[in-house]
Design an enzyme around this catalytic site. Structure first.
Site, PDB file in Angstrom:
ATOM      1  N   SER A 154       3.503 -10.446   2.808  1.00 55.31           N
ATOM      2  CA  SER A 154       4.252  -9.519   1.938  1.00 55.31           C
ATOM      3  C   SER A 154       5.690  -9.993   1.847  1.00 55.31           C
ATOM      4  O   SER A 154       6.154 -10.742   2.722  1.00 55.31           O
ATOM      5  CB  SER A 154       4.210  -8.124   2.577  1.00 55.31           C
ATOM      6  OG  SER A 154       5.090  -7.241   1.928  1.00 55.31           O
ATOM      7  N   ARG A 177     -15.134  -2.189   6.859  1.00 51.85           N
ATOM      8  CA  ARG A 177     -15.280  -1.543   8.167  1.00 51.85           C
ATOM      9  C   ARG A 177     -16.677  -0.965   8.343  1.00 51.85           C
ATOM     10  O   ARG A 177     -17.249  -1.029   9.402  1.00 51.85           O
ATOM     11  CB  ARG A 177     -14.227  -0.461   8.348  1.00 51.85           C
ATOM     12  CG  ARG A 177     -13.108  -0.962   9.200  1.00 51.85           C
ATOM     13  CD  ARG A 177     -12.150   0.110   9.555  1.00 51.85           C
ATOM     14  NE  ARG A 177     -11.245   0.419   8.457  1.00 51.85           N
ATOM     15  CZ  ARG A 177     -10.158   1.129   8.610  1.00 51.85           C
ATOM     16  NH1 ARG A 177      -9.845   1.605   9.789  1.00 51.85           N
ATOM     17  NH2 ARG A 177      -9.367   1.363   7.581  1.00 51.85           N
ATOM     18  N   TYR A 184      -7.713  -2.501  -2.414  1.00 53.74           N
ATOM     19  CA  TYR A 184      -7.163  -2.576  -3.782  1.00 53.74           C
ATOM     20  C   TYR A 184      -7.005  -4.035  -4.242  1.00 53.74           C
ATOM     21  O   TYR A 184      -7.528  -4.428  -5.300  1.00 53.74           O
ATOM     22  CB  TYR A 184      -5.822  -1.840  -3.761  1.00 53.74           C
ATOM     23  CG  TYR A 184      -4.948  -1.956  -4.978  1.00 53.74           C
ATOM     24  CD1 TYR A 184      -5.432  -1.678  -6.258  1.00 53.74           C
ATOM     25  CD2 TYR A 184      -3.593  -2.307  -4.833  1.00 53.74           C
ATOM     26  CE1 TYR A 184      -4.591  -1.763  -7.361  1.00 53.74           C
ATOM     27  CE2 TYR A 184      -2.749  -2.376  -5.932  1.00 53.74           C
ATOM     28  CZ  TYR A 184      -3.254  -2.113  -7.186  1.00 53.74           C
ATOM     29  OH  TYR A 184      -2.432  -2.196  -8.271  1.00 53.74           O
ATOM     30  N   LYS A 237       3.954  -6.332   9.046  1.00 53.51           N
ATOM     31  CA  LYS A 237       3.681  -7.523   8.226  1.00 53.51           C
ATOM     32  C   LYS A 237       4.390  -8.768   8.780  1.00 53.51           C
ATOM     33  O   LYS A 237       3.805  -9.848   8.839  1.00 53.51           O
ATOM     34  CB  LYS A 237       4.105  -7.283   6.763  1.00 53.51           C
ATOM     35  CG  LYS A 237       3.300  -6.225   6.038  1.00 53.51           C
ATOM     36  CD  LYS A 237       1.793  -6.451   6.098  1.00 53.51           C
ATOM     37  CE  LYS A 237       1.287  -7.558   5.212  1.00 53.51           C
ATOM     38  NZ  LYS A 237      -0.192  -7.711   5.349  1.00 53.51           N
ATOM     39  N   ALA A 281      -8.042  -6.872  -2.455  1.00 57.00           N
ATOM     40  CA  ALA A 281      -9.202  -7.712  -2.108  1.00 57.00           C
ATOM     41  C   ALA A 281     -10.349  -7.535  -3.084  1.00 57.00           C
ATOM     42  O   ALA A 281     -11.074  -8.489  -3.381  1.00 57.00           O
ATOM     43  CB  ALA A 281      -9.662  -7.393  -0.695  1.00 57.00           C
ATOM     44  N   ALA A 294      -7.169  -7.905   5.083  1.00 59.34           N
ATOM     45  CA  ALA A 294      -7.278  -6.592   5.738  1.00 59.34           C
ATOM     46  C   ALA A 294      -6.042  -6.278   6.575  1.00 59.34           C
ATOM     47  O   ALA A 294      -5.637  -7.063   7.425  1.00 59.34           O
ATOM     48  CB  ALA A 294      -8.520  -6.560   6.631  1.00 59.34           C
ATOM     49  N   PRO A 322       3.371 -10.909  -1.606  1.00 54.99           N
ATOM     50  CA  PRO A 322       3.638 -10.128  -2.819  1.00 54.99           C
ATOM     51  C   PRO A 322       4.697  -9.051  -2.590  1.00 54.99           C
ATOM     52  O   PRO A 322       4.831  -8.530  -1.483  1.00 54.99           O
ATOM     53  CB  PRO A 322       2.285  -9.450  -3.133  1.00 54.99           C
ATOM     54  CG  PRO A 322       1.309  -9.956  -2.127  1.00 54.99           C
ATOM     55  CD  PRO A 322       2.092 -10.528  -0.985  1.00 54.99           C
ATOM     56  N   LEU A 345     -10.681  -4.713  12.534  1.00 48.60           N
ATOM     57  CA  LEU A 345      -9.551  -5.540  12.976  1.00 48.60           C
ATOM     58  C   LEU A 345      -9.303  -5.455  14.471  1.00 48.60           C
ATOM     59  O   LEU A 345      -8.852  -6.427  15.082  1.00 48.60           O
ATOM     60  CB  LEU A 345      -8.279  -5.116  12.229  1.00 48.60           C
ATOM     61  CG  LEU A 345      -8.210  -5.493  10.740  1.00 48.60           C
ATOM     62  CD1 LEU A 345      -7.043  -4.800  10.058  1.00 48.60           C
ATOM     63  CD2 LEU A 345      -8.100  -7.008  10.578  1.00 48.60           C
TER      64      LEU A 345
END
Ligand code: NAP
Length: 353
Positions: free
Chosen positions: A132, A39, A18, A171, A20, A88, A195, A68
């Site tokens: 975040s 991916r 969303y 995060k 990226a 990601a 964010p 990842l």
């Protein structure tokens, strides 16, 4: 101070996501060569919107497959890049049984893998990490102890764990790991974007992002009987994307940056939307905390501890570093919410009424 060569490719991890996909679109519009990791690039639904963004843009898109949890899988995409934008990481808060495998492992091991590849590739000079506000605080109640009653970049989330707020834990652990790896070398520097809840139109209908679920829950009628007094910091996805780019190219950018334009409760968000979309079954009532505590564990799978620590607190964020250092200009909340809602109707994610 790091000046990035604009003729070199820019690597964006998790490019189909969303947030990226807006970063990729802006970079392509500006004429950059983008090394976009996904991916599975053979999955049409993951890449169709990226190919559309590239079509007719000044820049060039090159897709790379990377996971990842696969060590070394990002190296090829990073080769030749001075700037790596690492977005990601799973943003899901429900629908899993094992928080470690669903969230923490991909976030932390993923950051480890991406940054190890940055260490292995000589060209890298700067990494911008999508962190975040979840790595600044864990539960809303922490606002009561925040100096001056405001969340700032000085603060760290010390309260989340694998069993309580596992997304927030993923995060904060990922961001901590990133600073640790950064400290142990001197070739590249790290800038983080932190964010709050990101809203605004999406370029893809395929994302699993919780941002989309929040809007769907409001507009679908699922919450028509009422909502808890849950407040969020909110920021437009387009401002978040531009902030990543600015963080990448501003030679003086350093450290953490809270990106948060407004604070609003679920009911305030619904009230703004109802003025523009009066036919939708948006919630009109706030539910009392005792009732939420009683029903939420069964109705929404949310623990009483979460309700106790998050319902009924007004949040405040200091976003001054984002405006002064990254030049972010925040748009009005009404625009963000209404454009997001309209686009979900357009995409068939909300019923047309
Ligand atoms: P999103 O659309 O779900 O994007 C997440 C991305 O991570 C997807 O591209 C996904 O790739 C990728 N990903 C997940 N697991 C992966 C794995 N094992 N290997 C490789 N890629 C993997 O969510 P988003 O909202 O844009 O979130 C992007 C970033 O922003 C995350 O770091 C999130 O924590 C952060 N953030 C989001 C918000 C928000 O409100 N949305 C707020 C603060 C921070 P696939 O497409 O292949 O699944």
């Amino acid at each position: 101070m790091v000046a990035i060569d604009k003729n070199k490719p820019i690597c964006v991890t998790g490019a189909s996501g969303y947030i990226a996909s807006w970063i990729v679109k802006y970079l392509l519009d500006d004429g950059f060569l983008v090394h976009a990791t996904v991916r599975d690039s053979s999955k049409e639904s993951s890449v169709a919107h990226l190919l559309k963004a590239a079509n007719g843009a000044k820049g060039t898109l090159k897709l790379f497959d990377a996971d990842l949890i696969q060590e070394g899988s990002f190296t090829k995409a990073i080769e030749g890049c001075e700037l790596v934008i690492h977005t990601a990481s799973p943003f899901v808060i429900k629908g899993f049984t094992d928080p470690y495998e669903a969230l923490i492992r991909p976030a932390v091991e993923g950051t480890d893998n991406v940054l190890k590849s940055c260490n292995a590739v000589e060209s890298v000079r700067r990494v911008v990490l999508t962190s975040s506000v979840a790595s600044i605080y864990g539960d809303a109640v922490e606002i009561l102890k925040a100096p001056g009653g405001v969340f700032t970049e000085q603060l760290w989330n010390n309260t989340s764990s694998e069993s309580h707020q596992p997304y927030s834990y993923s995060k904060v652990m990922a961001e901590r790991r990133a600073w640790e790896i950064c400290k142990n070398q001197s070739r590249w520097d790290l800038v983080t974007i932190n964010p709050s809840l990101v809203m605004g139109p999406s370029l893809t209908t395929q994302t699993q992002s919780t941002s989309i679920d929040v809007m769907r829950d409001l507009g679908s009628g699922r919450q028509r009987t009422g909502v808890p007094l849950l407040e969020f910091g909110i920021v437009d996805v387009r401002e978040v994307a531009k902030a990543h780019i600015s963080a990448g190219f501003n030679p003086d950018a350093e450290g953490r940056h809270i990106l948060s334009a407004h604070t609003a409760s679920l009911l305030q968000m619904a009230t703004i939307l109802r003025a523009r979309f009066p036919k939708y079954p948006l919630p009109k009532k706030q539910l009392p905390k005792f009732l939420v505590k009683l029903v939420a564990p069964i109705a929404a799978g949310v623990s009483r501890d979460f309700i106790q620590k998050n319902v009924g607190y007004a949040l405040k964020f200091d976003n001054s570093r984002s405006t002064s250092s990254l030049g972010v200009r925040y748009r009005p909340l009404t625009e963000t919410l209404c454009e997001h809602f309209a686009q979900m109707i357009e995409d068939g994610l909300l019923k047309r009424r």
